[in-house]
Design a protein around this motif. Structure first.
Motif, mmCIF file in Angstrom:
data_model
loop_
_atom_site.group_PDB
_atom_site.id
_atom_site.type_symbol
_atom_site.label_atom_id
_atom_site.label_comp_id
_atom_site.label_asym_id
_atom_site.label_seq_id
_atom_site.Cartn_x
_atom_site.Cartn_y
_atom_site.Cartn_z
ATOM 1 N N LEU A 286 -6.331 1.968 4.264
ATOM 2 C CA LEU A 286 -6.444 1.968 2.801
ATOM 3 C C LEU A 286 -5.496 3.003 2.204
ATOM 4 O O LEU A 286 -4.781 2.714 1.225
ATOM 5 C CB LEU A 286 -7.888 2.258 2.401
ATOM 6 C CG LEU A 286 -8.171 2.453 0.913
ATOM 7 C CD1 LEU A 286 -7.796 1.211 0.109
ATOM 8 C CD2 LEU A 286 -9.649 2.806 0.693
ATOM 9 N N ALA A 287 -5.463 4.186 2.780
ATOM 10 C CA ALA A 287 -4.564 5.238 2.281
ATOM 11 C C ALA A 287 -3.107 4.804 2.403
ATOM 12 O O ALA A 287 -2.303 5.001 1.484
ATOM 13 C CB ALA A 287 -4.805 6.540 3.043
ATOM 14 N N LYS A 288 -2.742 4.193 3.533
ATOM 15 C CA LYS A 288 -1.356 3.754 3.716
ATOM 16 C C LYS A 288 -1.001 2.622 2.758
ATOM 17 O O LYS A 288 0.164 2.486 2.354
ATOM 18 C CB LYS A 288 -1.136 3.345 5.173
ATOM 19 C CG LYS A 288 -1.085 4.542 6.109
ATOM 20 C CD LYS A 288 -0.617 4.180 7.499
ATOM 21 C CE LYS A 288 -1.707 3.678 8.375
ATOM 22 N NZ LYS A 288 -1.281 3.538 9.801
ATOM 23 N N ALA A 294 0.831 0.183 -3.459
ATOM 24 C CA ALA A 294 -0.220 -0.605 -4.113
ATOM 25 C C ALA A 294 -1.013 0.260 -5.085
ATOM 26 O O ALA A 294 -1.142 1.474 -4.903
ATOM 27 C CB ALA A 294 -1.151 -1.212 -3.071
ATOM 28 N N ASP A 295 -1.550 -0.382 -6.118
ATOM 29 C CA ASP A 295 -2.443 0.294 -7.062
ATOM 30 C C ASP A 295 -3.892 0.192 -6.626
ATOM 31 O O ASP A 295 -4.715 1.025 -6.998
ATOM 32 C CB ASP A 295 -2.295 -0.316 -8.458
ATOM 33 C CG ASP A 295 -0.908 -0.132 -9.024
ATOM 34 O OD1 ASP A 295 -0.576 0.994 -9.422
ATOM 35 O OD2 ASP A 295 -0.142 -1.120 -9.055
ATOM 36 N N GLU A 377 0.829 9.164 -8.232
ATOM 37 C CA GLU A 377 1.579 10.199 -7.534
ATOM 38 C C GLU A 377 1.633 9.915 -6.034
ATOM 39 O O GLU A 377 2.671 10.086 -5.389
ATOM 40 C CB GLU A 377 0.917 11.568 -7.757
ATOM 41 C CG GLU A 377 1.272 12.224 -9.070
ATOM 42 C CD GLU A 377 0.819 13.679 -9.097
ATOM 43 O OE1 GLU A 377 0.250 14.140 -8.082
ATOM 44 O OE2 GLU A 377 1.037 14.335 -10.114
ATOM 45 N N PHE A 378 0.520 9.462 -5.486
ATOM 46 C CA PHE A 378 0.424 9.225 -4.046
ATOM 47 C C PHE A 378 1.345 8.089 -3.596
ATOM 48 O O PHE A 378 1.714 8.028 -2.415
ATOM 49 C CB PHE A 378 -1.027 8.922 -3.681
ATOM 50 C CG PHE A 378 -1.322 8.963 -2.205
ATOM 51 C CD1 PHE A 378 -0.979 10.068 -1.440
ATOM 52 C CD2 PHE A 378 -1.961 7.909 -1.585
ATOM 53 C CE1 PHE A 378 -1.262 10.106 -0.070
ATOM 54 C CE2 PHE A 378 -2.252 7.947 -0.219
ATOM 55 C CZ PHE A 378 -1.902 9.050 0.529
ATOM 56 N N GLN A 379 1.720 7.210 -4.511
ATOM 57 C CA GLN A 379 2.665 6.138 -4.173
ATOM 58 C C GLN A 379 4.048 6.688 -3.807
ATOM 59 O O GLN A 379 4.882 5.938 -3.265
ATOM 60 C CB GLN A 379 2.789 5.158 -5.336
ATOM 61 C CG GLN A 379 1.531 4.348 -5.589
ATOM 62 C CD GLN A 379 1.563 3.584 -6.904
ATOM 63 O OE1 GLN A 379 2.460 3.799 -7.730
ATOM 64 N NE2 GLN A 379 0.618 2.693 -7.112
#
Length: 387
Positions: A286-288, A294-295, A377-379
């Motif tokens: 999920l994190a990857k 992905a949003d 940000e994590f994207q």
């Protein structure tokens, strides 16, 4: 530049990557997981966590959709499934599970096809929509491209908030034969999504897609969100075996995210959300998924573990019920008496060291360890490819 390899004289193919081929690279800083926000917004609807339930009867009943909505996610009812065809769905699913246990998965799929051959009853589907709506959570219903034109008016009248036009592979214009629920088959026309969406007052999420060009075309139809993938889950989805089609999720998500950037520039600021659907069975995957661009993620098997899922620990994708080319199997992932609550699956606590429980907690901690405080940000987090 695309990494092309020669697979034979005069024939090349692109090298692509699955989620398990990539890893998240932490940055120079970390932060407390309490500082991490997982909220996102799809059109006018805000959600606390980036999780959408795959539209299968094994997973999403009206009660499940209500509970997932209460916990911050989005449940999508299959508008062409059992809830739209049978008044006694619980008994039908119990029958399916019994056949699967005693006669095997193939006999269960045959019964699933038989149950889906029953005529659509709009009143039943309207009642399911009304039940979810009365609970005060966002109501989403899935229809296929073939049946979207015929089913949507009754869904809008019933009060659906989000329409999900979802197929194994979808394009901006569906060219095909008559709809199986059409009254006059000779009158059925191909579904042009751009025209279809323009005529609706509710936002539409469309998919699945697997490449940049198709994702960009769907965004240009006016869709509020684009689904990447077709719900491929280890063992349960058989599209690769039946059609020879595969979606390498890490590459597909990154391609769709690039299409989103291109469309954002093209329109001067219109943002279309990318929802990943496939190969996500743990909090690390999920994190990857978010890290690749992905949003949100559309989950199947991980949520089927929950006590509230009507499949009683069994899971099958919506494509398993296709009348002539089923692309999914009925598989058991949990014993009925061992299933945790949906809240525990999402928020823990967990004693499982593999990330199948406390999905939200795993995602939140991954973002904190990498130093990011929100999804967008994590994207941009660094990624590495395994040798």
């Amino acid at each position: 530049m695309r990494d092309m390899v020669e697979i034979g004289m005069g024939r090349t193919a692109r090298r692509t990557y699955e989620l398990d081929d990539v890893d998240i690279v932490p940055s120079r800083r970390t932060r407390s997981s309490k500082q991490v926000s997982l909220a996102w917004q799809l059109d006018a609807y805000r959600f606390d966590i980036p999780l959408v339930a795959h539209p299968t009867d094994a997973l999403v009943s009206p009660e499940f959709a209500i509970e997932l909505g209460r916990l911050g996610g989005l449940g999508v009812i299959n508008g062409e499934g059992l809830w739209a065809r049978h008044a006694d769905v619980t008994a039908r699913i119990e029958q399916l599970v019994e056949v699967a246990e005693h006669k095997g998965a193939e006999a269960a799929v045959e019964l699933l096809q038989e149950l889906h051959a029953a005529p659509m009853q709009p009143d039943l589907l309207a009642a399911a929509v009304a039940q979810v709506r009365a609970a005060g959570v966002t109501v989403a219903v899935r229809v296929s491209p073939q049946n979207a034109r015929n089913l949507t008016p009754s869904l809008v009248q019933a009060g659906v908030d989000l329409l999900v036009v979802h197929g194994t592979i979808i394009s901006a214009e569906h060219v095909g034969g008559a709809s199986p629920v059409a009254v006059d088959e000779s009158s059925v026309e191909p579904l042009n999504l751009k025209t279809f969406i323009a005529e609706l007052d509710v936002p539409v999420v469309a998919g699945g897609v697997s490449d940049h060009r198709t994702a960009l075309h769907l965004m240009r139809t006016g869709a509020a969100g684009v689904i990447v993938g077709y719900g491929s889950m280890p063992g349960s989805t058989t599209t690769g075996e039946v059609l020879g089609i595969g979606v390498p999720m890490a590459t597909a998500i990154a391609d769709a995210a690039a299409a989103r950037r291109d469309y954002l520039d093209e329109t001067g600021g219109r943002y279309v959300h990318v929802i990943a659907d496939g190969d996500i069975v743990s909090s690390g995957q999920l994190a990857k998924t978010i890290a690749c661009g992905a949003d949100a993620a559309m989950l199947g098997v991980p949520l089927a573990l929950a006590h509230q899922a009507p499949g009683r620990g069994w899971y099958w994708p919506s494509a398993a019920a296709h009348p002539s080319v089923p692309r999914g199997a009925m598989l058991q992932f949990a014993e009925p008496e061992e299933r945790p609550t949906l809240e525990k699956v999402l928020y823990g606590p967990s004693s499982d060291p593999w990330g199948s429980v406390n999905l939200v907690g795993g995602l939140r901690r991954s973002m904190a360890k990498a130093g990011y405080c929100d999804l967008k940000e994590f994207q941009r987090v660094g990624l590495s490819v395994r040798a």
